[in-house]
Design a protein around this motif. Sequence first.
Motif, mmCIF file in Angstrom:
data_model
loop_
_atom_site.group_PDB
_atom_site.id
_atom_site.type_symbol
_atom_site.label_atom_id
_atom_site.label_comp_id
_atom_site.label_asym_id
_atom_site.label_seq_id
_atom_site.Cartn_x
_atom_site.Cartn_y
_atom_site.Cartn_z
ATOM 1 N N ILE A 228 0.837 -1.199 0.000
ATOM 2 C CA ILE A 228 0.000 0.000 0.000
ATOM 3 C C ILE A 228 0.877 1.255 0.000
ATOM 4 N N ASP A 229 1.932 1.249 0.808
ATOM 5 C CA ASP A 229 2.844 2.387 0.857
ATOM 6 C C ASP A 229 3.506 2.616 -0.497
ATOM 7 N N TRP A 230 3.880 1.521 -1.182
ATOM 8 C CA TRP A 230 4.505 1.633 -2.499
ATOM 9 C C TRP A 230 3.523 2.234 -3.495
ATOM 10 N N ILE A 231 2.282 1.741 -3.488
ATOM 11 C CA ILE A 231 1.250 2.254 -4.402
ATOM 12 C C ILE A 231 0.991 3.733 -4.119
ATOM 13 N N ARG A 232 0.897 4.083 -2.842
ATOM 14 C CA ARG A 232 0.652 5.482 -2.474
ATOM 15 C C ARG A 232 1.791 6.376 -2.986
ATOM 16 N N ALA A 233 3.032 5.913 -2.836
ATOM 17 C CA ALA A 233 4.185 6.691 -3.314
ATOM 18 C C ALA A 233 4.126 6.861 -4.831
ATOM 19 N N LYS A 234 3.764 5.793 -5.545
ATOM 20 C CA LYS A 234 3.648 5.874 -7.007
ATOM 21 C C LYS A 234 2.533 6.839 -7.417
ATOM 22 N N LEU A 235 1.427 6.824 -6.689
ATOM 23 C CA LEU A 235 0.330 7.748 -6.980
ATOM 24 C C LEU A 235 0.779 9.189 -6.781
ATOM 25 N N GLU A 236 1.486 9.440 -5.685
ATOM 26 C CA GLU A 236 1.971 10.790 -5.414
ATOM 27 C C GLU A 236 2.973 11.222 -6.484
ATOM 28 N N GLU A 237 3.833 10.310 -6.882
ATOM 29 C CA GLU A 237 4.813 10.603 -7.935
ATOM 30 C C GLU A 237 4.094 10.959 -9.242
ATOM 31 N N GLU B 40 1.024 12.045 -9.566
ATOM 32 C CA GLU B 40 0.291 13.284 -9.361
ATOM 33 C C GLU B 40 1.220 14.491 -9.535
ATOM 34 N N GLN B 41 2.409 14.413 -8.985
ATOM 35 C CA GLN B 41 3.364 15.518 -9.046
ATOM 36 C C GLN B 41 3.964 15.689 -10.436
ATOM 37 N N SER B 42 4.001 14.620 -11.220
ATOM 38 C CA SER B 42 4.603 14.711 -12.553
ATOM 39 C C SER B 42 3.579 15.066 -13.624
ATOM 40 N N ASP B 43 2.354 15.361 -13.194
ATOM 41 C CA ASP B 43 1.264 15.681 -14.122
ATOM 42 C C ASP B 43 0.941 14.519 -15.063
ATOM 43 N N PHE B 44 1.271 13.313 -14.649
ATOM 44 C CA PHE B 44 0.935 12.115 -15.432
ATOM 45 C C PHE B 44 -0.572 11.934 -15.496
#
Length: 81
Positions: free
Chosen positions: A46-55, A57-61
Amino acid sequence: MPRQSISFSKPNDKVLKAQVDSEEYSSKSELVNDLIRQARKQQSQIDWIRAKLEESEQSDFTNDSKEEILKQSRSLLYGEI
């Protein structure tokens, strides 16, 4: 290994006892330790998925917020609305 004394509700104790009786586990302690390991692994995922989501989100993907993506994911996984 440190020893602990814990209490279980009747339904949870029945589940633990059934697993031990079926010889899936040799003791309730072994089963509880396995459940904790599984929960820790799941939290790590879950922590890994959350980090990927934040990444993302920040990269405008994506234009979706983290909360929207999680809501969509839960809906797909669990049929929630």
